[in-house]
Design a protein around this motif. Structure first.
Motif, PDB file in Angstrom:
ATOM      1  N   ASN A  77       1.910  -2.362  -6.636  1.00  0.00           N
ATOM      2  CA  ASN A  77       1.444  -2.396  -5.171  1.00  0.00           C
ATOM      3  C   ASN A  77       1.863  -3.816  -4.298  1.00  0.00           C
ATOM      4  O   ASN A  77       2.366  -4.758  -5.206  1.00  0.00           O
ATOM      5  CB  ASN A  77      -0.354  -2.646  -5.214  1.00  0.00           C
ATOM      6  CG  ASN A  77      -0.920  -1.387  -5.543  1.00  0.00           C
ATOM      7  OD1 ASN A  77      -0.812  -0.355  -4.765  1.00  0.00           O
ATOM      8  ND2 ASN A  77      -1.501  -1.177  -6.752  1.00  0.00           N
ATOM      9  N   GLU A  78       1.989  -3.611  -3.063  1.00  0.00           N
ATOM     10  CA  GLU A  78       2.391  -4.782  -2.332  1.00  0.00           C
ATOM     11  C   GLU A  78       1.421  -5.990  -2.728  1.00  0.00           C
ATOM     12  O   GLU A  78       0.198  -5.711  -2.882  1.00  0.00           O
ATOM     13  CB  GLU A  78       2.514  -4.335  -0.934  1.00  0.00           C
ATOM     14  CG  GLU A  78       3.498  -3.347  -0.551  1.00  0.00           C
ATOM     15  CD  GLU A  78       3.787  -3.225   0.807  1.00  0.00           C
ATOM     16  OE1 GLU A  78       2.646  -3.899   1.823  1.00  0.00           O
ATOM     17  OE2 GLU A  78       4.374  -2.313   1.365  1.00  0.00           O
ATOM     18  N   VAL A  79       1.905  -7.238  -2.483  1.00  0.00           N
ATOM     19  CA  VAL A  79       1.275  -8.424  -2.905  1.00  0.00           C
ATOM     20  C   VAL A  79       0.930  -9.070  -1.463  1.00  0.00           C
ATOM     21  O   VAL A  79       1.541  -9.078  -0.606  1.00  0.00           O
ATOM     22  CB  VAL A  79       1.834  -9.312  -3.937  1.00  0.00           C
ATOM     23  CG1 VAL A  79       1.388 -10.802  -3.957  1.00  0.00           C
ATOM     24  CG2 VAL A  79       2.407  -8.495  -4.929  1.00  0.00           C
ATOM     25  N   VAL A  80      -0.572  -9.511  -1.326  1.00  0.00           N
ATOM     26  CA  VAL A  80      -0.813 -10.291   0.038  1.00  0.00           C
ATOM     27  C   VAL A  80      -0.556 -11.727  -0.331  1.00  0.00           C
ATOM     28  O   VAL A  80      -0.830 -12.381  -1.359  1.00  0.00           O
ATOM     29  CB  VAL A  80      -2.494 -10.189   0.037  1.00  0.00           C
ATOM     30  CG1 VAL A  80      -2.838 -11.214   1.163  1.00  0.00           C
ATOM     31  CG2 VAL A  80      -2.899  -8.691   0.247  1.00  0.00           C
ATOM     32  N   THR A  81       0.268 -12.250   0.555  1.00  0.00           N
ATOM     33  CA  THR A  81       0.674 -13.661   0.476  1.00  0.00           C
ATOM     34  C   THR A  81       0.169 -14.583   1.654  1.00  0.00           C
ATOM     35  O   THR A  81       0.575 -15.706   1.544  1.00  0.00           O
ATOM     36  CB  THR A  81       2.229 -13.738   0.336  1.00  0.00           C
ATOM     37  OG1 THR A  81       2.914 -12.989   1.396  1.00  0.00           O
ATOM     38  CG2 THR A  81       2.780 -12.989  -0.993  1.00  0.00           C
ATOM     39  N   GLU A  82      -0.181 -13.809   2.722  1.00  0.00           N
ATOM     40  CA  GLU A  82      -1.065 -14.222   3.825  1.00  0.00           C
ATOM     41  C   GLU A  82      -1.887 -13.338   4.381  1.00  0.00           C
ATOM     42  O   GLU A  82      -2.022 -12.337   4.208  1.00  0.00           O
ATOM     43  CB  GLU A  82       0.261 -14.843   4.818  1.00  0.00           C
ATOM     44  CG  GLU A  82       0.877 -13.469   5.467  1.00  0.00           C
ATOM     45  CD  GLU A  82       1.944 -13.807   6.381  1.00  0.00           C
ATOM     46  OE1 GLU A  82       1.901 -14.997   7.153  1.00  0.00           O
ATOM     47  OE2 GLU A  82       2.971 -13.078   6.671  1.00  0.00           O
ATOM     48  N   ILE A  83      -2.864 -13.951   5.098  1.00  0.00           N
ATOM     49  CA  ILE A  83      -3.816 -13.266   5.935  1.00  0.00           C
ATOM     50  C   ILE A  83      -3.425 -13.197   7.085  1.00  0.00           C
ATOM     51  O   ILE A  83      -3.134 -14.298   8.015  1.00  0.00           O
ATOM     52  CB  ILE A  83      -5.325 -14.086   5.922  1.00  0.00           C
ATOM     53  CG1 ILE A  83      -5.810 -14.138   4.468  1.00  0.00           C
ATOM     54  CG2 ILE A  83      -6.180 -13.157   6.515  1.00  0.00           C
ATOM     55  CD1 ILE A  83      -5.948 -13.069   3.305  1.00  0.00           C
TER      56      ILE A  83
END
Length: 391
Positions: free
Chosen positions: A57-63
């Motif tokens: 899955n894609e990774v959250v690195t910023e909001i």
């Protein structure tokens, strides 16, 4: 264990982040879907591409304007549990102070506000872990209902907990808590009777079944005491024993405040007088005088007349009807809640075939010992008057 569970995996800037890829794989092997959330510091230790590969899955690195924290951990968010592993002292302190300056702390605040379960696995140097402010932050966050997976303190470091410990606590946080508040004692594995300082009498039991039951009860929220001659485990208070007498003594003590006992151990039926010195080989005529050992379930029943006890009955011959008959004899003699009857051929295997013999019916099971452990834990919940579905 984690089938159908969505796990948001927060990764912070501890060197233990190098273990994140394998942890993500293990969560998925246990059935979970996983999505990663990373701080900038974590990205300096492990590349987001590695986490993306491990989670698929894609990774959250910023909001961003997509409000990823709400989509993941909000009231109607994707995650069933938010796991932060590893968690630095910095991150734990920020969570305690509601400071949201990284994707991980923002997801944590959102999860806590939304009632999404949060599990934290700290990892840092031991002096940092022992800092009064860090300990206070841990206590504060724990009071909010966050589950902490205790680190392994060794070599001057509070090392991240084992994958097994983390997976168990994630399952416990996200799943059915039908045994919450109950104390379950489980016996597991073989006992050994000393012949001399070198030799013992024992049996082929591996302890896998008892440990599977202990783990399943822990995942359902129970406090578990495991009495065994075997490996240490992260999901129970382990009482290490060797002989049948030691197992009886430890079990009797553990059952003083227990709500249920599962007697899954293969306890030796006989013991011998131990020789203080090694018996020399080559003797033409050597006789061992066997003495019977007390029956654990009978001894515990005498001490705790109303304690729900689950017995195990292992046989080597006879068909299903004979196994049920012998199980019912034990069931009635000791006033057991139910008896698990199986064939000795499954000893040491990861799979089993068993009959769950209750007073009025018999349930058949074939599959993994992990799966049977779950069935037994559900039956214990029903015996204790709890909803097995945790609803």
């Amino acid at each position: 264990m984690l089938e159908g569970v969505n796990v948001a995996l927060g990764v912070t800037g501890s060197i233990a982040a190098v273990k994140t890829v394998e942890l993500a794989h293990e969560l998925r092997r246990r059935g979970a879907d996983v999505r990663g959330v990373m701080t900038d510091s974590a990205r300096g230790i492990v590349h987001p591409w590695a986490v993306e590969f491990a989670t698929d899955n894609e990774v959250v690195t910023e909001i961003t304007g997509s409000v990823e924290h709400v989509e993941l951990c909000g009231s109607d968010g994707w995650a069933d549990v938010f796991l932060i592993a590893p968690a630095t002292a910095n991150t734990v302190g920020k969570i305690a102070g509601a400071v949201d300056d990284t994707p991980v702390t923002t997801c944590a605040t959102t999860a806590l506000g939304a009632g999404t379960p949060v599990v934290i696995a700290p990892a840092m140097h031991e002096p940092m872990y022992d800092h009064p402010g860090v300990l206070e932050a841990i206590d504060t966050v724990a009071e909010w209902g966050v589950d902490f997976v205790d680190p392994r303190v060794e070599e001057g470091k509070a090392k991240i907990a084992t994958e097994e410990a983390i997976v168990c606590d994630v399952a416990r946080a996200a799943g059915n808590r039908s045994l919450e508040g109950e104390h379950v004692v489980v016996t597991a594995g073989a006992t050994s009777e000393s012949i001399d300082p070198v030799r013992v009498i024992t049996n082929r039991s591996s302890g896998k079944m008892g440990r599977a039951v202990a783990k399943a009860c822990y995942v359902r929220g129970a406090d578990v005491t495991l009495v065994q001659n075997g490996e240490d485990v992260p999901y129970a208070d382990v009482r290490e024993v060797e002989s049948a007498a030691e197992m009886l003594a430890a079990t009797r003590e553990a059952c003083e405040d227990a709500d249920a006992l599962v007697s899954a151990a293969a306890i030796g039926d006989y013991t011998v007088q131990t020789s203080g010195e090694k018996i020399r080989s080559g003797q033409d005529d050597l006789t061992l005088e066997l003495e019977p050992t007390p029956k654990l379930i009978d001894e515990i029943r005498a001490a705790r007349p109303d304690l729900p006890i689950v017995g195990f009955k292992t046989e080597t011959s006879g068909g299903e009807a004979a196994m049920v008959g012998r199980a019912r004899e034990t069931l009635e003699r000791a006033g057991l809640a139910f008896v698990v009857a199986n064939d000795a051929s499954v000893m040491g295997s990861d799979r089993t075939r068993a009959l769950l013999v209750h007073e009025g019916d018999v349930a058949r099971y074939e599959g993994t010992k992990t799966g049977l452990g779950g069935e037994i834990a559900a039956s214990i919940a029903a015996v204790l008057g709890r909803d097995p579905d945790g609803e």
